[in-house]
Design an enzyme around this catalytic site. Structure first.
Site: not given
Length: 514
Positions: A94, A471-472
């Site tokens: 991420y 969502y991410r």
């Protein structure tokens, strides 16, 4: 003329940054203000398909107290220096520890690693942001407190503060981590210290037991945002059950995902199966026990025929459903009967317990996660293709079999178009499912890097157009994901940002907020 810094904040001259660095050093000491390239190297490497130079920091600051953070923010406001905060810096897939934009200063809080309180009777913890799951796990075990953690897959090196603030999930009955958060201390951009919920009350003794406090609930605005720096984080822990039974159900066809979800949903909603269930595709399981090179030669994605061979060779299912029962032996016996009857009706799934699978490494890994044990085995995913490239694609699905099959099929189609494999799993909430796909590629290969970027961009575009929100996401695609949620939400985010951080110093670009 070359700068003495490897990067500079946007719009900031070297002379101005020199002055800021001198001020930072007066607060922290020279050894805690990092500017030398070799000391900044750990913060630069990312797994995203963009040049690391786009996310190169200008300096890193190693704070240890709230007072230091307040002074740092005063300096940032004075010189308009943007600062990107990390806790343990292990947000792998991420964005890792690198800032969202080139030149930002990284505020590294890993030295703020005190476990402030663990209450055995009320089953909660209060920690600083640098505390890792391993550290807290050891603390609980050494004191025989009888409490379980809920951890993400890279458990040992990650921490509860950073994971929860980015809305990460785990695999126990406490797997929806933000649901079990209770009370934060936040340093705002102007240096004010806010304690959310009951923590705002002087001498409060209910900060970690009652979430709401009085008035608007504020904790949520400090998740996936850049409105403040969380310096203390409270959350609930699970009392260790007297009995625990992990199990796996193996299915042999991709279309079986419909049956799996339709059976699982009422069991989750009714609490028969209390934990966050994982439905893992064979290629998500494979890196624990196999090598891609044994089944794929040449470019392109792995074929269905090769996947079938892999499944047969290693006694996997195409879908591998991991869940567990918790409680007393009597409770487990009753719920086990309900589960086996529900999944046994069609005869498609093979239900197996620890006794059935023996020392199977894939099962051992999942069983450890479902009881909150430390484990780093998921990093074997990065060895599947090699080359250090990884991005997590994370759309949300309704807990309906048809929706799940549609998402899986669409994802496979887009990945195959770009020559990449489907390494995916669904994490079953009560009414939703997190569809987690690791887009793996070789970052050392320019062609694969380009394909991975185009693939990820297409996944986001196609899924959002069909109503599937992400969502991410990693920091290279935060703006794109933010835009999919529409102009009204973005304007509200911007309004909050302007009110709480008028100089825009806190993590510009985080979640697309500036």
């Amino acid at each position: 003329m070359a700068s003495k810094y490897i990067a500079l904040p946007k719009g900031i001259s070297e002379q101005t940054f020199d002055a800021a660095v001198r001020d930072f050093s007066r607060v922290l000491g020279d050894e805690s203000v990092l500017t030398a390239p070799e000391r900044l190297a750990p913060y630069i490497k990312t797994m995203m398909p963009v040049p690391d130079s786009e996310h190169t920091l200008s300096a890193a600051l190693m704070a240890t107290t709230v007072e230091q953070i307040q002074k740092i923010l005063a300096i940032c406001n004075k010189y308009k220096i943007p600062i990107w905060t990390i806790s343990t810096g292990k947000n792998l897939g991420y964005g890792s520890a690198a800032p969202a934009e080139r030149g930002q200063v990284v505020l590294d809080l890993k030295r703020m690693n005190r476990i402030l309180e663990v209450d055995k009777d009320l089953a909660y913890a209060l920690v600083e942001p640098g505390v890792t799951y391993q550290q807290l796990y050891d603390y609980i075990k050494e004191r025989n407190l009888g409490l379980w953690l809920s951890v993400p897959a890279p458990s040992a090196i990650a921490g509860p503060t950073g994971n929860t603030l980015d809305r990460g999930v785990g695999y126990t009955p406490y797997g929806e981590h933000f649901l079990f958060a209770c009370g934060m201390e936040v340093v705002l951009a102007n240096g004010d210290v806010l304690r959310t919920g009951m923590g705002s009350l002087p001498n409060s003794n209910t900060w970690q037991v009652f979430k709401w406090g009085y008035g608007p609930y504020l904790d949520g605005i400090f998740t996936q945002s850049n409105y403040g720096i969380v310096t203390k984080f409270g959350f609930w822990l699970m009392p260790a059950p007297s009995a625990y039974r992990p199990f796996v159900i193996r299915y042999q066809n991709e279309e079986d995902i419909e049956e799996i979800v339709e059976i699982m949903r009422p069991l989750r909603i009714n609490g028969v199966i209390p934990n966050a269930v994982v439905i893992a595709h064979a290629l998500y399981e494979a890196p624990v026990i196999a090598r891609r090179s044994d089944y794929v030669t040449g470019p392109g994605s792995i074929s269905d025929v090769a996947v079938r061979k892999l499944v047969k060779d290693h006694n996997l299912g195409i879908w591998n459903v991991y869940a567990a029962l918790y409680g007393t032996e009597e409770q487990i016996a009753l719920n086990w009967k309900i589960v086996t009857q529900a999944f046994g009706k069609s005869g498609r799934g093979q239900i197996l317990t620890q006794q059935d699978v023996g020392d199977d490494p894939a099962f051992a890994y999942r069983a450890a996660l479902m009881r909150g044990d430390m484990n780093l085995q998921e990093f074997s995913l990065y060895n599947w293709r090699g080359g250090g490239g990884s991005m997590w694609f994370a759309p949300v699905s309704q807990a309906r079999g048809s929706e799940t099959l549609k998402q899986m099929s669409l994802t496979k189609q887009i990945l195959a178009k770009h020559g990449l494999d489907y390494s995916g799993e669904f994490i079953v909430g009560m009414r939703d499912m997190h569809h987690i796909v690791d887009v793996l590629y070789d970052k050392t290969d320019p062609a694969q890097e380009k394909a991975a970027y185009q693939c990820f961009d297409e996944l986001l575009t196609v899924f959002s157009a069909q109503g599937y929100g992400t969502y991410r996401v990693n920091s290279a695609f935060m703006d794109k994901v933010a835009s999919t949620y529409g102009p009204v939400q973005r304007q509200v985010h911007k309004t909050l940002k302007k009110a709480l951080d008028p100089n825009g110093i806190l993590a510009p670009g985080k979640s697309g907020i500036r």
